[in-house]
Design a protein around this motif. Structure first.
Motif, PDB file in Angstrom:
ATOM      1  N   LEU A  43     -12.245 -59.603 -30.712  1.00 29.85           N
ATOM      2  CA  LEU A  43     -13.569 -59.808 -30.131  1.00 29.85           C
ATOM      3  C   LEU A  43     -13.589 -59.438 -28.649  1.00 29.85           C
ATOM      4  O   LEU A  43     -14.463 -58.691 -28.187  1.00 29.85           O
ATOM      5  N   ASN A  44     -12.619 -59.945 -27.899  1.00 28.07           N
ATOM      6  CA  ASN A  44     -12.571 -59.661 -26.467  1.00 28.07           C
ATOM      7  C   ASN A  44     -12.196 -58.212 -26.185  1.00 28.07           C
ATOM      8  O   ASN A  44     -12.696 -57.604 -25.231  1.00 28.07           O
ATOM      9  N   ALA A  45     -11.325 -57.655 -27.019  1.00 25.16           N
ATOM     10  CA  ALA A  45     -10.952 -56.253 -26.844  1.00 25.16           C
ATOM     11  C   ALA A  45     -12.161 -55.346 -27.066  1.00 25.16           C
ATOM     12  O   ALA A  45     -12.355 -54.358 -26.346  1.00 25.16           O
ATOM     13  N   ALA A  46     -12.977 -55.683 -28.054  1.00 29.04           N
ATOM     14  CA  ALA A  46     -14.181 -54.892 -28.323  1.00 29.04           C
ATOM     15  C   ALA A  46     -15.151 -54.962 -27.145  1.00 29.04           C
ATOM     16  O   ALA A  46     -15.796 -53.966 -26.793  1.00 29.04           O
ATOM     17  N   LYS A  47     -15.249 -56.126 -26.525  1.00 29.82           N
ATOM     18  CA  LYS A  47     -16.142 -56.279 -25.375  1.00 29.82           C
ATOM     19  C   LYS A  47     -15.731 -55.356 -24.234  1.00 29.82           C
ATOM     20  O   LYS A  47     -16.580 -54.874 -23.477  1.00 29.82           O
ATOM     21  N   ARG A  48     -14.441 -55.103 -24.102  1.00 26.98           N
ATOM     22  CA  ARG A  48     -13.965 -54.201 -23.051  1.00 26.98           C
ATOM     23  C   ARG A  48     -14.538 -52.795 -23.221  1.00 26.98           C
ATOM     24  O   ARG A  48     -14.704 -52.059 -22.252  1.00 26.98           O
ATOM     25  N   LEU A  49     -14.826 -52.432 -24.477  1.00 26.40           N
ATOM     26  CA  LEU A  49     -15.375 -51.112 -24.771  1.00 26.40           C
ATOM     27  C   LEU A  49     -16.897 -51.139 -24.875  1.00 26.40           C
ATOM     28  O   LEU A  49     -17.516 -50.143 -25.234  1.00 26.40           O
TER      29      LEU A  49
ATOM     30  N   LEU B 228     -13.131 -72.490 -25.758  1.00 27.79           N
ATOM     31  CA  LEU B 228     -12.572 -73.272 -26.860  1.00 27.79           C
ATOM     32  C   LEU B 228     -11.672 -72.408 -27.734  1.00 27.79           C
ATOM     33  O   LEU B 228     -11.779 -71.178 -27.732  1.00 27.79           O
ATOM     34  N   SER B 229     -10.807 -73.052 -28.484  1.00 29.87           N
ATOM     35  CA  SER B 229      -9.931 -72.321 -29.391  1.00 29.87           C
ATOM     36  C   SER B 229     -10.760 -71.663 -30.486  1.00 29.87           C
ATOM     37  O   SER B 229     -11.788 -72.202 -30.907  1.00 29.87           O
ATOM     38  N   PRO B 230     -10.352 -70.484 -30.961  1.00 33.11           N
ATOM     39  CA  PRO B 230     -11.117 -69.803 -32.016  1.00 33.11           C
ATOM     40  C   PRO B 230     -11.040 -70.561 -33.331  1.00 33.11           C
ATOM     41  O   PRO B 230     -10.045 -71.215 -33.629  1.00 33.11           O
TER      42      PRO B 230
ATOM     43  N   GLU C 264      -1.381 -57.296 -22.564  1.00 27.14           N
ATOM     44  CA  GLU C 264      -1.161 -58.549 -23.279  1.00 27.14           C
ATOM     45  C   GLU C 264      -2.059 -58.610 -24.511  1.00 27.14           C
ATOM     46  O   GLU C 264      -3.174 -58.089 -24.503  1.00 27.14           O
ATOM     47  N   PRO C 265      -1.585 -59.252 -25.587  1.00 23.79           N
ATOM     48  CA  PRO C 265      -2.428 -59.379 -26.782  1.00 23.79           C
ATOM     49  C   PRO C 265      -3.627 -60.285 -26.526  1.00 23.79           C
ATOM     50  O   PRO C 265      -3.540 -61.248 -25.765  1.00 23.79           O
ATOM     51  N   GLU C 266      -4.739 -59.951 -27.120  1.00 20.38           N
ATOM     52  CA  GLU C 266      -5.928 -60.783 -27.038  1.00 20.38           C
ATOM     53  C   GLU C 266      -6.719 -60.613 -28.327  1.00 20.38           C
ATOM     54  O   GLU C 266      -6.341 -59.840 -29.211  1.00 20.38           O
ATOM     55  N   SER C 267      -7.803 -61.347 -28.455  1.00 19.19           N
ATOM     56  CA  SER C 267      -8.575 -61.284 -29.691  1.00 19.19           C
ATOM     57  C   SER C 267      -9.267 -59.933 -29.834  1.00 19.19           C
ATOM     58  O   SER C 267      -9.558 -59.248 -28.841  1.00 19.19           O
TER      59      SER C 267
ATOM     60  N   SER D  48      -8.562 -63.228 -34.636  1.00 22.76           N
ATOM     61  CA  SER D  48      -7.520 -62.244 -34.959  1.00 22.76           C
ATOM     62  C   SER D  48      -7.135 -61.477 -33.703  1.00 22.76           C
ATOM     63  O   SER D  48      -8.004 -60.994 -32.969  1.00 22.76           O
ATOM     64  N   ARG D  49      -5.837 -61.354 -33.477  1.00 17.39           N
ATOM     65  CA  ARG D  49      -5.355 -60.666 -32.278  1.00 17.39           C
ATOM     66  C   ARG D  49      -5.038 -59.204 -32.563  1.00 17.39           C
ATOM     67  O   ARG D  49      -4.692 -58.836 -33.682  1.00 17.39           O
ATOM     68  N   VAL D  50      -5.151 -58.406 -31.527  1.00 13.95           N
ATOM     69  CA  VAL D  50      -4.816 -56.989 -31.659  1.00 13.95           C
ATOM     70  C   VAL D  50      -3.304 -56.838 -31.781  1.00 13.95           C
ATOM     71  O   VAL D  50      -2.538 -57.664 -31.287  1.00 13.95           O
TER      72      VAL D  50
END
Length: 203
Positions: A20-26, A39-41, A15-18, A69-71
């Motif tokens: 920021l959150n995708a980077a945290k996964r790595l 809260l909303s970005p 699923e698409p996500e920000s 920004s979403r991936v």
């Protein structure tokens, strides 16, 4: 599935996500000041800027806020290029010039590589701010919007809002009067990045 890369590392999400959150996964930490996971970005502080480009045209990279920004499929994301570092440094210098005594801003500046006590660099930015809007300096508020969003989205009271635009923008109660909708819950003070909002017991 969505396939993209962050700093050369391939990642796949269902699923698409920000960004920021995708980077945290790595395990890639991107600095932020106006982001809160509940809260909303908003993308107001511009400290989380990264470079992003479509896979079909990597030369067309642009700076985008990672929190807002979403991936996308094929997206090429870079979090620590010279362009990114310079943009973050400039933005934190603007915030330091506005809020020189905020420990949160000073700590973020150190993490980005900016000396918060280097007055020569900060004063040059400060002169720009003074020229544009004389009232803007030496206020703790950095207009991150956390207080406005928590009041609207979590407590649903709308007791705070933004007033004016550009350099004259500020956070106030509606019509700049004490809001009848405020219940004194303290949520705004809890999320305030710079301790601009505090709760005092009234006797």
């Amino acid at each position: 599935m969505i396939n993209f890369t962050i700093d050369g590392k391939p990642i796949q999400l269902e699923e698409p996500e920000s960004i920021l959150n995708a980077a945290k996964r790595l395990g890639i930490e991107i600095p932020t000041l106006c982001y809160h996971e509940k809260l909303s970005p908003y993308g107001g502080c511009r400290i989380c800027l990264v470079e992003a480009a479509p896979g079909s045209a990597p030369e067309r990279s642009k700076l985008v806020p990672a929190c807002a920004s979403r991936v996308e499929e094929g997206l090429i994301i870079k979090t620590s290029t010279q362009r990114v570092r310079e943009a973050r440094k400039f933005n934190i210098e603007l915030l330091l010039s506005r809020s020189p005594d905020s420990e949160e801003i000073r700590q973020t500046a150190r993490e980005i590589g900016v000396d918060p006590d280097n007055r020569s660099a900060l004063d040059s930015v400060g002169e720009y701010l003074l020229y544009r809007a004389p009232r803007i300096r030496h206020t703790k508020c950095i207009l991150c919007g956390l207080c406005v969003r928590v009041c609207a989205e979590i407590t649903e009271r709308d007791a705070l809002c933004f007033e004016n635009r550009g350099m004259k923008r500020r956070v106030v109660p509606p019509f700049d009067k004490v809001a009848d909708t405020c219940i004194g819950c303290g949520s705004c003070a809890y999320v305030c990045t710079t301790n601009t909002i505090t709760i005092e017991e009234v006797t």
